[in-house]
Design an enzyme around this catalytic site. Structure first.
Site, PDB file in Angstrom:
ATOM      1  N   LYS A 220      28.729  -5.517 -16.374  1.00 37.92           N
ATOM      2  CA  LYS A 220      28.378  -4.132 -16.285  1.00 37.92           C
ATOM      3  C   LYS A 220      28.401  -3.788 -14.677  1.00 37.92           C
ATOM      4  O   LYS A 220      28.205  -2.693 -14.338  1.00 37.92           O
ATOM      5  CB  LYS A 220      27.215  -3.797 -16.734  1.00 37.92           C
ATOM      6  N   ASP A 221      28.277  -4.776 -13.926  1.00 38.49           N
ATOM      7  CA  ASP A 221      28.168  -4.743 -12.474  1.00 38.49           C
ATOM      8  C   ASP A 221      29.605  -4.611 -11.773  1.00 38.49           C
ATOM      9  O   ASP A 221      29.647  -4.210 -10.527  1.00 38.49           O
ATOM     10  CB  ASP A 221      27.243  -5.786 -11.746  1.00 38.49           C
TER      11      ASP A 221
ATOM     12  N   CYS B 202      28.189   1.904 -12.942  1.00 38.47           N
ATOM     13  CA  CYS B 202      27.009   1.904 -13.813  1.00 38.47           C
ATOM     14  C   CYS B 202      25.951   2.435 -13.335  1.00 38.47           C
ATOM     15  O   CYS B 202      25.147   2.690 -14.139  1.00 38.47           O
ATOM     16  CB  CYS B 202      26.929   0.342 -13.885  1.00 38.47           C
TER      17      CYS B 202
ATOM     18  N   ARG C 189      21.215   6.063 -16.101  1.00 38.95           N
ATOM     19  CA  ARG C 189      21.639   6.296 -17.427  1.00 38.95           C
ATOM     20  C   ARG C 189      20.410   5.980 -18.126  1.00 38.95           C
ATOM     21  O   ARG C 189      20.324   6.804 -19.153  1.00 38.95           O
ATOM     22  CB  ARG C 189      22.628   5.196 -17.520  1.00 38.95           C
ATOM     23  N   ARG C 190      19.614   5.197 -17.801  1.00 38.13           N
ATOM     24  CA  ARG C 190      18.093   4.817 -18.665  1.00 38.13           C
ATOM     25  C   ARG C 190      17.145   5.941 -18.457  1.00 38.13           C
ATOM     26  O   ARG C 190      16.721   6.370 -19.323  1.00 38.13           O
ATOM     27  CB  ARG C 190      17.713   3.582 -18.254  1.00 38.13           C
TER      28      ARG C 190
ATOM     29  N   SER D  42      19.430 -15.028  -7.937  1.00 39.40           N
ATOM     30  CA  SER D  42      18.479 -14.726  -8.768  1.00 39.40           C
ATOM     31  C   SER D  42      18.262 -15.758 -10.071  1.00 39.40           C
ATOM     32  O   SER D  42      19.278 -16.447 -10.281  1.00 39.40           O
ATOM     33  CB  SER D  42      18.415 -13.290  -9.295  1.00 39.40           C
TER      34      SER D  42
ATOM     35  N   THR E 227      12.728   2.441 -14.084  1.00 36.53           N
ATOM     36  CA  THR E 227      13.981   1.909 -14.032  1.00 36.53           C
ATOM     37  C   THR E 227      14.647   2.227 -13.032  1.00 36.53           C
ATOM     38  O   THR E 227      14.591   3.301 -12.334  1.00 36.53           O
ATOM     39  CB  THR E 227      14.444   2.604 -15.389  1.00 36.53           C
TER      40      THR E 227
ATOM     41  N   THR F 255       9.329  -9.476 -10.864  1.00 41.56           N
ATOM     42  CA  THR F 255       8.813  -8.302 -10.077  1.00 41.56           C
ATOM     43  C   THR F 255       8.499  -7.106 -10.981  1.00 41.56           C
ATOM     44  O   THR F 255       7.416  -6.332 -11.019  1.00 41.56           O
ATOM     45  CB  THR F 255       9.760  -8.065  -8.777  1.00 41.56           C
ATOM     46  N   ARG F 256       9.470  -6.772 -11.779  1.00 46.72           N
ATOM     47  CA  ARG F 256       9.756  -5.578 -12.450  1.00 46.72           C
ATOM     48  C   ARG F 256       8.529  -5.658 -13.621  1.00 46.72           C
ATOM     49  O   ARG F 256       7.786  -4.764 -13.824  1.00 46.72           O
ATOM     50  CB  ARG F 256      11.213  -5.377 -13.266  1.00 46.72           C
TER      51      ARG F 256
ATOM     52  N   ARG G 138      13.094  -1.864  -8.716  1.00 49.67           N
ATOM     53  CA  ARG G 138      13.991  -2.790  -7.858  1.00 49.67           C
ATOM     54  C   ARG G 138      13.108  -4.201  -7.966  1.00 49.67           C
ATOM     55  O   ARG G 138      12.295  -4.128  -8.460  1.00 49.67           O
ATOM     56  CB  ARG G 138      14.306  -2.512  -6.413  1.00 49.67           C
ATOM     57  N   GLY G 139      14.304  -5.283  -7.722  1.00 53.51           N
ATOM     58  CA  GLY G 139      13.418  -6.494  -7.776  1.00 53.51           C
ATOM     59  C   GLY G 139      14.044  -7.356  -8.957  1.00 53.51           C
ATOM     60  O   GLY G 139      14.711  -6.902  -9.841  1.00 53.51           O
ATOM     61  N   ASN G 140      13.484  -8.671  -9.001  1.00 53.83           N
ATOM     62  CA  ASN G 140      13.955  -9.519 -10.082  1.00 53.83           C
ATOM     63  C   ASN G 140      13.000  -9.140 -11.490  1.00 53.83           C
ATOM     64  O   ASN G 140      12.249  -8.416 -11.172  1.00 53.83           O
ATOM     65  CB  ASN G 140      13.959 -11.092  -9.640  1.00 53.83           C
ATOM     66  N   VAL G 141      13.504  -9.809 -12.470  1.00 57.27           N
ATOM     67  CA  VAL G 141      12.663  -9.735 -13.751  1.00 57.27           C
ATOM     68  C   VAL G 141      11.240 -10.128 -13.554  1.00 57.27           C
ATOM     69  O   VAL G 141      10.285  -9.008 -14.074  1.00 57.27           O
ATOM     70  CB  VAL G 141      13.333 -10.642 -14.906  1.00 57.27           C
TER      71      VAL G 141
END
Length: 305
Positions: free
Chosen positions: A83-84, A241, A130-131, A10, A126, A153-154, A148-151
């Site tokens: 975090k992953d 996470c 958590r969020r 990505s 989201t 796409t979001r 879902r998806g890359n930045v």
């Protein structure tokens, strides 16, 4: 000398890995070492799966393939979003460095309104429980939609089928797109994920010391202590996470302050806990906080008996 750095494909992952590569070549230059770092793109299960990733982070859905590439010699080192990563360290790999942390906050991206000004019933995207839980804790009227998806796409869904999305401020900053955030949400409203904003570099413990020591030199002591506390807490809670758990530790003058929050998915109930002590005891402080939360009923809030 040439190193092969394993990265997800990505744009964000390649950008983050490129930052690490640049830092490595700069440190090598300071030591009089001629170093070239090549990015090697590795496809992970999380990249090809079209289903929900909720519940899969505990097994390292974005991490396993990168680790395997180091173990089988395809790459010399791998970069992960911390975090992953599963809370348990890999027995055959060394967590050689944790980078200095970026902004830990979550970013709300909308067509204009901030979190408290969004219209009633606004749809916010989201992929993180958590969020989602913490959004509902502040605004119970919101509709939290899967994302879902890359930045690109979001962000492309803002103003289309969604009123807004929540992304990590660190990722937007690294892509030079932090200006697209409407609001950086205060950790009091949205506690970040354990390890959020930090990058981790893994190598083989037997790696050539000439370049391995350059990698280790990227380790930020304060960040490592902070994320060690956060992830030790997460390990006690036996969650990844994807769980509705936030934790944020800071280090100042050798003292570590840790705040943690467990929220039920509906955002109606929350447990908050804090602890302070020597940064040298980060893991112990994190575990103690985790056990305290369990004693107060955190398992029930996370949906476990």
């Amino acid at each position: 000398m040439k190193l092969r750095l394993g990265t997800r494909a990505s744009l964000l992952a390649r950008t983050q890995s490129g930052m690490v590569a640049d830092a490595l070549t700069e440190r090598a230059r300071e030591r009089g070492v001629d170093l070239e770092v090549e990015l090697v793109e590795i496809t992970t299960h999380g990249d090809i799966s079209r289903g929900s990733l909720v519940g899969l982070s505990e097994v390292g859905v974005f991490v396993a393939a990168l680790r395997e590439a180091v173990l089988d010699g395809t790459c010399d080192l791998a970069v992960h979003s911390l975090k992953d990563m599963p809370t348990q360290l890999h027995p055959e790999l060394e967590l050689a460095a944790v980078s200095a942390r970026e902004d830990v906050r979550d970013a709300l991206c909308t067509t204009g309104p901030g979190l408290r000004d969004l219209p009633e019933g606004a749809a916010i995207g989201t992929g993180s429980p958590r969020r989602g839980a913490q959004l509902l804790a502040v605004r119970p009227d919101l509709r939290v939609e899967p994302l879902r998806g890359n930045v690109d796409t979001r962000l492309g869904r803002v103003g289309a089928d969604l009123d807004g999305v929540v992304l990590a401020a660190a990722g937007l900053a690294r892509l030079g797109r932090l200006g697209e955030a409407t609001e950086l949400i205060d950790p009091e409203d949205m506690m970040p994920a354990p390890g959020q904003g930090a990058l981790a570099i893994e190598i083989l413990p037997t790696a050539d010391a000439q370049w391995a020591d350059i990698v280790r030199a990227l380790d930020d002591v304060a960040t490592r202590a902070a994320v060690t506390a956060e992830r030790s807490l997460l390990g006690v809670l036996d969650a990844g996470c994807s769980a509705p758990i936030g934790a944020y530790a800071t280090v100042e003058s050798g003292q570590l302050s840790l705040r943690a929050r467990v929220v039920d998915v509906a955002g109606t109930l929350a447990l908050n806990e804090s602890m302070r002590g020597p940064a040298s005891e980060a893991a112990s402080l994190g575990r103690s906080t985790g056990w305290t939360l369990l004693g107060r009923g955190a398992a029930r809030l996370m949906g476990r008996n």
